[in-house]
Motif scaffolding. Structure first.
Motif, PDB file in Angstrom:
ATOM      1  N   VAL A  61       0.850  -1.182   0.000  1.00 43.86           N
ATOM      2  CA  VAL A  61       0.000   0.000   0.000  1.00 43.86           C
ATOM      3  C   VAL A  61       0.890   1.237   0.000  1.00 43.86           C
ATOM      4  N   PHE A  62       0.451   2.262  -0.736  1.00 45.49           N
ATOM      5  CA  PHE A  62       1.203   3.498  -0.882  1.00 45.49           C
ATOM      6  C   PHE A  62       0.430   4.639  -0.222  1.00 45.49           C
ATOM      7  N   LEU A  63       1.136   5.732   0.055  1.00 44.03           N
ATOM      8  CA  LEU A  63       0.503   6.833   0.782  1.00 44.03           C
ATOM      9  C   LEU A  63      -0.678   7.399   0.009  1.00 44.03           C
ATOM     10  N   GLY A  64      -0.580   7.414  -1.318  1.00 43.05           N
ATOM     11  CA  GLY A  64      -1.680   7.921  -2.133  1.00 43.05           C
ATOM     12  C   GLY A  64      -2.913   7.051  -2.108  1.00 43.05           C
ATOM     13  N   TRP A 120      -8.329   0.969   1.790  1.00 44.41           N
ATOM     14  CA  TRP A 120      -7.058   1.228   1.111  1.00 44.41           C
ATOM     15  C   TRP A 120      -6.888   0.398  -0.146  1.00 44.41           C
ATOM     16  N   ARG A 121      -7.713  -0.608  -0.315  1.00 47.29           N
ATOM     17  CA  ARG A 121      -7.631  -1.447  -1.513  1.00 47.29           C
ATOM     18  C   ARG A 121      -8.488  -0.911  -2.666  1.00 47.29           C
ATOM     19  N   ALA A 122      -9.336   0.053  -2.381  1.00 51.43           N
ATOM     20  CA  ALA A 122     -10.185   0.629  -3.429  1.00 51.43           C
ATOM     21  C   ALA A 122      -9.325   1.416  -4.413  1.00 51.43           C
ATOM     22  N   PRO A 123      -9.709   1.464  -5.699  1.00 51.30           N
ATOM     23  CA  PRO A 123      -8.916   2.205  -6.687  1.00 51.30           C
ATOM     24  C   PRO A 123      -8.667   3.646  -6.257  1.00 51.30           C
ATOM     25  N   ARG A 131      -3.599   2.578  -9.685  1.00 48.18           N
ATOM     26  CA  ARG A 131      -2.260   2.775  -9.109  1.00 48.18           C
ATOM     27  C   ARG A 131      -1.276   3.210 -10.192  1.00 48.18           C
ATOM     28  N   LEU A 132      -1.332   2.575 -11.353  1.00 45.40           N
ATOM     29  CA  LEU A 132      -0.454   2.973 -12.454  1.00 45.40           C
ATOM     30  C   LEU A 132      -0.713   4.422 -12.873  1.00 45.40           C
ATOM     31  N   ASP A 133      -1.987   4.795 -12.933  1.00 43.84           N
ATOM     32  CA  ASP A 133      -2.336   6.169 -13.292  1.00 43.84           C
ATOM     33  C   ASP A 133      -1.767   7.148 -12.274  1.00 43.84           C
ATOM     34  N   ARG A 134      -1.954   6.836 -10.997  1.00 46.88           N
ATOM     35  CA  ARG A 134      -1.460   7.737  -9.949  1.00 46.88           C
ATOM     36  C   ARG A 134       0.073   7.786  -9.935  1.00 46.88           C
ATOM     37  N   GLN A 135       0.713   6.647 -10.049  1.00 50.86           N
ATOM     38  CA  GLN A 135       2.170   6.614 -10.017  1.00 50.86           C
ATOM     39  C   GLN A 135       2.783   7.312 -11.231  1.00 50.86           C
ATOM     40  N   THR A 136       2.115   7.205 -12.374  1.00 53.45           N
ATOM     41  CA  THR A 136       2.596   7.927 -13.554  1.00 53.45           C
ATOM     42  C   THR A 136       2.496   9.432 -13.334  1.00 53.45           C
ATOM     43  N   ALA A 137       1.382   9.877 -12.774  1.00 52.01           N
ATOM     44  CA  ALA A 137       1.219  11.310 -12.495  1.00 52.01           C
ATOM     45  C   ALA A 137       2.240  11.778 -11.466  1.00 52.01           C
ATOM     46  N   PHE A 143       0.349   1.326 -21.923  1.00 49.08           N
ATOM     47  CA  PHE A 143       0.674   2.742 -22.083  1.00 49.08           C
ATOM     48  C   PHE A 143       1.291   3.314 -20.812  1.00 49.08           C
ATOM     49  N   TYR A 144       0.692   2.966 -19.664  1.00 44.84           N
ATOM     50  CA  TYR A 144       1.202   3.496 -18.401  1.00 44.84           C
ATOM     51  C   TYR A 144       2.590   2.952 -18.081  1.00 44.84           C
ATOM     52  N   ARG A 145       2.803   1.669 -18.288  1.00 43.67           N
ATOM     53  CA  ARG A 145       4.115   1.088 -17.986  1.00 43.67           C
ATOM     54  C   ARG A 145       5.196   1.673 -18.897  1.00 43.67           C
ATOM     55  N   ASP A 146       4.865   1.869 -20.146  1.00 43.87           N
ATOM     56  CA  ASP A 146       5.834   2.479 -21.065  1.00 43.87           C
ATOM     57  C   ASP A 146       6.141   3.924 -20.663  1.00 43.87           C
ATOM     58  N   ARG A 147       5.109   4.654 -20.262  1.00 44.54           N
ATOM     59  CA  ARG A 147       5.321   6.051 -19.870  1.00 44.54           C
ATOM     60  C   ARG A 147       6.124   6.142 -18.575  1.00 44.54           C
ATOM     61  N   LEU A 148       5.832   5.266 -17.633  1.00 43.83           N
ATOM     62  CA  LEU A 148       6.594   5.245 -16.382  1.00 43.83           C
ATOM     63  C   LEU A 148       8.073   4.996 -16.657  1.00 43.83           C
TER      64      LEU A 148
END
Length: 318
Positions: A130-133, A225-228, A253-259, A305-310
């Motif tokens: 789990v991450f702070l976000g 905390w498990r909810a999107p 999570r990918l969307d948030r981590q990319t941002a 797309f997200y993994r490539d951008r990250l």
């Protein structure tokens, strides 16, 4: 000692060990090592028997050593051996959460060695990281943490005749960006945040730590905390892509981590031209993402797309 007393002693010992392990996970130390004439790398990490937790921590250790080995490419023959020494402390292991803090020591031939942190928080029993976000309520939650941390650091190291830092340095290292608070441990009753040297003070001041009582974060702590938890408010999702992201915790999570990674890259791109280039690349990527992934089954498309951008953002020059 009689056979009966010995048996009783053994039974009590087994019971005591079982009672202790019932409160938390068993911990065994593992290590990944690499050494040659140029590189001396060692990363210690805990193994718990929980498959999900162990996979994340083992991956971290292996990747740390693999990444450090890449320094060999740019080393000259006269350079002294580079060293990586990573140790850890288990900060929480109470049957509810398992948290570990890695302390990373690197010596790559500079003026002095560097120290950094890496923190991991897991929910038990499933071992979900789990991450702070995902714990706090979006940008509102990160802003609250930033305000509280800044106020405390200004009070403790940013004021007085013998202050260790200044308002500008503290503000730069604790702005309302999730990446600034990635090295955290969610402890019973408090949020514990670690800052490596340079982030909020000069190197001579050393690393810094701040704790925030959870009572001050109660109104911005998410109930599930498990909810999107995307980079945007899922309650206002409007497009096919936004709905797809908010329906899938992994995609969110990918969307948030990319941002978050984009924000960190933008912050580290000090030159205006570099910042403009990053902004344009992000706009171009969003345009391509929207065009490619707006079909009937967007999840797989979005994930790629997200993994490539990250990956691209991580490689972006500061």
């Amino acid at each position: 000692m009689s056979i009966r007393l010995a048996a009783l002693y053994l039974a009590l010992t087994v019971f005591a060990l079982g009672s202790a392990s019932a409160a938390g996970l068993p911990v065994a130390q593992k290590v990944v090592v690499f050494k040659d004439k140029k590189i001396d790398a060692s990363v210690k990490y805990p193994q718990t028997g929980n498959r999900a937790i162990d996979a994340v921590l083992a991956h971290y250790a292996r990747k740390s050593v693999a990444d450090f080995k890449t320094f060999e490419t740019d080393m000259d023959e006269q350079d002294r051996q580079y060293m990586l020494d990573t140790s850890y402390t288990v900060q929480r292991n109470d049957g509810k959460m398992f948290a570990v803090l890695f302390t990373v020591y690197e010596d790559t031939g500079g003026a002095h060695p560097n120290t950094d942190y890496a923190a991991f928080n897991f929910m038990v029993p499933d071992g979900a990281q789990v991450f702070l976000g995902e714990i706090l309520d979006g940008q509102r939650g990160i802003k609250r943490v930033a305000d509280l941390v800044q106020a405390e650091l200004l009070r403790t190291i940013g004021t007085g005749t013998e202050s260790l830092s200044d308002k500008e340095t503290i503000a730069m290292g604790t702005g309302p960006i999730a990446d600034n608070f990635k090295d955290f441990v969610w402890e019973p009753g408090r949020l514990h945040i670690y800052f490596p040297p340079y982030q909020v003070a000069a190197y001579a001041a050393g690393p810094q730590e701040i704790t925030i009582p959870l009572a001050k974060l109660k109104d911005i702590t998410r109930p599930d905390w498990r909810a999107p938890a995307a980079s945007f408010d899922c309650a206002r999702a409007a497009t096919v892509i936004e709905h797809a992201i908010c329906a899938d915790a992994a995609l969110a999570r990918l969307d948030r981590q990319t941002a978050e990674t984009y924000q960190a890259a933008l912050r580290n791109a000090y030159e205006p031209t570099a910042q403009a280039k990053l902004r344009q690349e992000q706009r171009d990527w969003l345009t391509k993402r929207n065009a490619a992934c707006s079909g009937g089954a967007p999840a797989t498309c979005l994930s790629k797309f997200y993994r490539d951008r990250l990956a691209a953002l991580v490689k972006s020059p500061a």
